[in-house]
Structure formats: structure tokens, C-alpha cells
Design an enzyme around this catalytic site. Sequence first.
Site, PDB file in Angstrom:
ATOM      1  N   HIS A 192       5.142   0.039   0.023  1.00  0.00           N
ATOM      2  CA  HIS A 192       5.458  -1.359   0.827  1.00  0.00           C
ATOM      3  C   HIS A 192       4.478  -2.288   1.280  1.00  0.00           C
ATOM      4  O   HIS A 192       3.734  -1.755   1.499  1.00  0.00           O
ATOM      5  CB  HIS A 192       6.163  -0.117   1.732  1.00  0.00           C
ATOM      6  CG  HIS A 192       5.166   0.698   2.816  1.00  0.00           C
ATOM      7  ND1 HIS A 192       4.760   1.593   1.705  1.00  0.00           N
ATOM      8  CD2 HIS A 192       4.424   0.447   3.911  1.00  0.00           C
ATOM      9  CE1 HIS A 192       3.937   2.672   2.805  1.00  0.00           C
ATOM     10  NE2 HIS A 192       3.738   1.483   4.133  1.00  0.00           N
ATOM     11  N   ASP A 220       1.045   4.992   1.799  1.00  0.00           N
ATOM     12  CA  ASP A 220       0.422   5.623   3.252  1.00  0.00           C
ATOM     13  C   ASP A 220      -0.558   7.344   2.666  1.00  0.00           C
ATOM     14  O   ASP A 220      -1.449   7.716   3.990  1.00  0.00           O
ATOM     15  CB  ASP A 220       1.594   6.274   3.953  1.00  0.00           C
ATOM     16  CG  ASP A 220       2.159   5.152   4.629  1.00  0.00           C
ATOM     17  OD1 ASP A 220       1.736   3.661   4.554  1.00  0.00           O
ATOM     18  OD2 ASP A 220       3.242   5.112   4.860  1.00  0.00           O
ATOM     19  N   HIS A 270       0.688  -0.869  -0.468  1.00  0.00           N
ATOM     20  CA  HIS A 270      -0.075   0.016  -0.086  1.00  0.00           C
ATOM     21  C   HIS A 270       0.715   1.272   0.068  1.00  0.00           C
ATOM     22  O   HIS A 270       2.188   0.920   0.349  1.00  0.00           O
ATOM     23  CB  HIS A 270      -0.972  -0.362   0.918  1.00  0.00           C
ATOM     24  CG  HIS A 270       0.072  -0.176   2.478  1.00  0.00           C
ATOM     25  ND1 HIS A 270       0.452  -1.290   3.592  1.00  0.00           N
ATOM     26  CD2 HIS A 270      -0.007   1.081   3.515  1.00  0.00           C
ATOM     27  CE1 HIS A 270       1.407  -1.033   4.151  1.00  0.00           C
ATOM     28  NE2 HIS A 270       1.164  -0.057   4.050  1.00  0.00           N
ATOM     29  N   ARG A 326       6.104 -10.058  15.880  1.00  0.00           N
ATOM     30  CA  ARG A 326       7.177  -9.065  15.563  1.00  0.00           C
ATOM     31  C   ARG A 326       6.493  -7.942  16.480  1.00  0.00           C
ATOM     32  O   ARG A 326       4.906  -7.140  16.503  1.00  0.00           O
ATOM     33  CB  ARG A 326       6.949  -9.092  14.358  1.00  0.00           C
ATOM     34  CG  ARG A 326       7.310  -7.927  13.623  1.00  0.00           C
ATOM     35  CD  ARG A 326       6.696  -7.603  11.882  1.00  0.00           C
ATOM     36  NE  ARG A 326       7.016  -6.386  11.077  1.00  0.00           N
ATOM     37  CZ  ARG A 326       6.843  -5.375  10.523  1.00  0.00           C
ATOM     38  NH1 ARG A 326       6.356  -5.506  10.846  1.00  0.00           N
ATOM     39  NH2 ARG A 326       7.859  -5.017   9.639  1.00  0.00           N
TER      40      ARG A 326
END
Length: 718
Positions: free
Chosen positions: A653, A583, A581, A663
Site C-alpha cells: 500500500h 508493513d 511498501h 491530511r
Amino acid sequence: MALWALLPLLALLAGAATSPGAAPAEPPLPGQPPDALFAAGAEAYTRGDWPAVVLHMERALRARAAVRSRLVRCRLRCANATAGPAEGTEPQPEPALRDLLFFRGLLRRAACLRDCGPAEPSRYRLGEELEREFSKRSPYNYLQVAYFKMNRPAQAAAAAHTFFVANPAHQEMRQNLEYYQAMAGVRQDDFTDLEAKPHLSEFRLGVRFYTEEQPAAAVLHLEKALGEYFVADAECRALCEGPYDYEGYNYLEYNADLFQAITDHYMQVLSCKQGCVTELASEPGREKPLEDFLPSHFNYLQFAYYNNGNYEKAIECAKTYLLFFPNDEVMKQNLAYYTAVLGEKLAGAVQPREEIQAYRQRSLMEKELLFFSYDVFSIPFVDPDTWTPEEVIPKRLREKQKAERETAARISEEIGNLMKEIETLVEEKAKESADMSKFIREGGPLVYKGASVTMNSKTLNGSQRVVVDGVLSDEECRELQRLTNAAASAGDGYRGKTSPHTPSETFYGVTVLKALKLGQEGKVPLRSAHLYYNVTEKVRHMMESYFRLEVPLHFSYSHLVCRTAIDEKQEGRSDNSHEVHVDNCILNAEALVCLKEPPAYTFRDYSAILYLNGDFEGGAFYFTELDAKTETAQVQPQCGRAVGFSSGSENPHGVKAVTKGQRCAIALWFTLDPRHSERERVQADDLVKMLFGAEEGDSLQEPEQEMPVAVTVGKDEL
């Protein structure tokens, strides 16, 4: 009917008339004038004497109200006490005596005004600048800070709300109000407009009950609104009878003769009185007044009375409304229906309200005089009403106004087109400049010891990209992970969705403000919450410096989030942890375009993610081309590693699937536009200043500060 015949209406509004010799009923003047009290309050504010600020500013508000009330009562009483007889009730005097009788009335009125006015009128007269301060409700700005400093949050909330109602674009006060809303001990009822106009408050209540189909309550409040309206109208008109405003004339060179001087001043007063229509229909903080405000009362009332079964009152209100708009077809149909139900005989006996007939006749006579002076003497007048009959306006003036409106409309359209062209050119040039600067401006110092650039735009095969290591120590990473496990909640930041991007992982998150509040309550270590706050500031400063930004970055959204692989859902998995996507725009990979329009967070300019660990499988961050398939670079998370990049279409990204373990990272988005600064961040700044000592600064923006900051919250985890 002459103007004398309208004085009974004035008597109705001002109260019972008193004789010229009667003792004045005005309240006593305050011991100190409002300007002196305001100055004393402002001076106390500069030295931080908060009780003195409250004392003097509250007294200043009361003193101004008392002076205005006394002046209004005095002028209304004298208008009644010195009124002449109605036209036709006495024989007309000889022409030689008419002027003398006219000026005798003026002299008596002036004498009455002098007797009931202050002994030192200039001492209590506010200058234009200070009058503007009171009109802007500036004392309440000082008061809200003083109340806050004195730990009186309820009064602070009321003062802040009162100021904000009249200044809705004041972003610092918006932030303060949001801060008060989160404070213990502040109720919703505390957010009260202390300067609310009674006629507007009652009107809003009446309209609310009308829309809620409660006709009895609507009638009650709309009738109260009318009563308050005429009180406010009388006060507003009385306040117009002040000194002559030379409006650009050099008063030393002003040499009008007797009758021209009287005309100039009286037309100025009449124009001001007509302006009360706009004044009374204006809500604080709104650009435009309520259109046809007074007639609209009767529009609501006629239907409310009908719904309440009172046909006589419905007819009365319909006929009253038709005084203003005699050609309104809908109202004429309503009137015909009410008449048919009640009967012609009973309906014919019902007349429009007398006070409105007198109001309308007075208004039309004033308009005739004002239009005449506009036509003959070029004294400007802008009619505030839409109901004024065309015949009141001189024909030559109607034609002139029509030509002026057409010219103004044409000029406005041409200016609008020109502004659009200029905006387009500016946007194109700004985009070209921004695109060029991205290639030549990055590479500034990181400003923090221990941090180093390990990958730049060149090695990441793109523009405006950087990877920095050493931002956090191992112990700091562990402390922030412990904070996440203690403070985070499932689905935080995702409207409660525990698996917002993939069903194969769960997401737990916590914002900076939430962590600080939990720390304040002792539910998590306050030191850890403060570390979280400081780390986000550190990344912001590094981004500003490395990308050599000339203006500061503002937080758009920040979130500490952990995504955990769901073991039983990993077999045969083919999706990502977060698909590719961009931002600040909507990526259309097939068309190779990115649309910068809502619902995308178009205000985002830079993004960063700071990793807290690397002991998991998968979860790599990667950049792609606009096709969302061609991978250009990949970054493997590890403790203290940060990835920073510009938020536009140059940097699509995503995050690869986390297939085992957890994570954790701090995701950050920034904007160059202070109007889109994150609301929670402002509250977090205030809380940090409060929790960690006075040296951090006060937690509320104060009146001298003017930088605008708007509220915008956006989320889209990296």
C-alpha cells in the site's frame, strides 16, 4: 600437606581464631525468623497495607542476612577453634587410637557448633521453597510496589532494579523500571543493586579501569576484589556444611553403614564447596558464570602492575596465574619479559602468592577425593574448573567422561537437527493455517454503535482488508485535529526529519504518551489527550472483532500525524506522499517478493489508519499488487473513516501526494506477539490509570501477574 595444614588459610579468611571456651562473637538472632516475616509481608500485600509490607519485607531480608551471617561465623570459628595439629608436627598415634582421636575432634566441633547456634535451630531454618523466593529476590518485587504506593519512587526504583538484575526476563519489571525512569524525583543513582556481591562489583570496576588504561585504579579494585572473593568463598563453603540431602533416597529406607554414611555426607559437602567456584563467578540473571574467574584476576593484575611499573608484582601475579595454567604460552612470554627487565636474581626470589598456593592445593585434594568417590561409589561430581590437571582424574574415569561427552555431543546434534525440522514443519503449517484463515474468518461485528463497514476484502480486491465509517464524530475529528496542532512537533516519529518520505510535504506528529504528558502538564486539554487514547483502543477492539482474532492485539506503534503540502514545491511534482511498501517485510517489487527479515518490522500483524479530515487535495490511500504498480483499490480519506488490513505481503500500500492542505490521521500497528508490545503504550496505560481514577486500575504490574511483554518500537507511517 594434609588438610590440617590448610587451616591457616581458613584462619586468615575467618579472622583470628578464638579458644573453644571463648564467648561467641556472633550477632544476636532476630526476634522473628525470616519465613514468618516474609509471610506477614505477603499477607499485608494482599490487603493493601503498604507500610506493613515494607516493614515486614525489610525485616525479613535483614533477618535472613543475620541468620546466615551468624551461621557462617559460628562454623568458621568452630573450625578454627577445634583444629588439630598439622601433619608431622606430633608423633603419630597408634592405629587403635586414630579413629578415637578423629571422632574426638568431630565431637568437639559439634559441641562448639551447638553452643554458638540458635536455641531453636529448626525455627530459623528456611524451607527449600522459601529459600528459592529469597534467591530470586522476591521480597524486592513486593517492596517496589509498596514503595510506589507510598509515593517513595526512589526506593521503588532501587527495589525494582534489585529484583530485575536477578530476573532480567521479567517483562513487567522491565516496564516498571522504564516507568520509574520517567518519573520526577528519580535519579539514575537510585537504580542500585541492593544485593550486589562486593567481589563482583570490585572486579567489574577493576576491569573497567583496566580497559580504560588506568592501571593504578585497576590494581586497587582488582586487589579489593580478591580480598572480597576469599571472604565470599569462606562464607559459601561454610554454608555447605548443612544437613544431608537424601537426593531421591527414601530416608526411612536409607541404611548405609557408618563409613558409607560419612562418605555420602562428606562428598556432598565437598561437592557443594567445589560448587562455590561457580557460585562466586555467577552474576545475577546470567545463564553462565564467568569462566576461570579467580585466575583471571591475576591475568588482569600482571598486566596492570606492568603498566604501573611494578615488575615484582607483575612477576608475582604472572607466576600465580601459571599455577592454574602452567602451559599458557602468552603468560610464559610475559613472565620471561618481566624477568629480563627486573633481573634473574630478583625475579627468582618472587614466588606465587601463598594464599593461592594453599587454595590450589586444597582444591586439588578435594577434587581427588570427589573423583575417587565418583569412580568407586558412583557419587556424581562435575568439576567447575577448567584448570584441573588431567592426572587428578582417574584414567578409567577420563575415558568414561570422554565417551559420555562424545555421546552427549552426538545426541545434542541429532536433537538440534530434529528440532530444526520440527520448527520448519510447524512454521509451514502455521503459515498455511494463517493464510487459509484470512479468507474465512473476517466479517465479525464492529462492536461499536454508529460504525459500519463500507468496503470489505471483496470490494477492495484483496484479502484481510476493510474500510469502516462512523468511527469518529465530526466534533471528535475537530478536537483531535486541534490536539495535533497544539501538541505535535515537526519530525516527531521520524527521528526529527520534517520531510521523511517526500521533500514536498512536512510531517508533524504526536504519540499517545506525549499527548497525555502534555495534558498532565496543562499544555493541551487533558480531555483531548484522553480521547486520543480511547480512540486507539476503539480501533484495536474493532480490528480484533472484525477479523475474528482468537488472541488479543497489542500495540506495536501508534502515531497521530498530519502531513501538509508545501505550496512552493508542488509544481511538477511526480512522487507520492509515501511510496508503496509492506508493513512487515521488505518489498522487492521487481522480483515480486517481500523479504520478512530485519530491518523490516517482522512482528507486525495488523495495521490501521483512522482519518480525521478530508478537506485537502490528493492524499488517497491505495493498495497494489506486489509489483507496486498495479493498483487494486483506493480509499479517499474523510473524518471518522478507518482502513484496516493485515500487515503482510498480501497488502502492499501507499499514499498519493498531498498537493494542497493538510491530511491528518492516526496510524496504528498491532502485533499478536505480546513480547513486541510498544514500550510507550505500556507507559501510556499506566498514566491513564493514574490520571483518571483508581477505577481504571493500578499503574504498575504486580507480582502475581506473569504475562510477558517486551519492548519494541517500530515506525512506518501509512
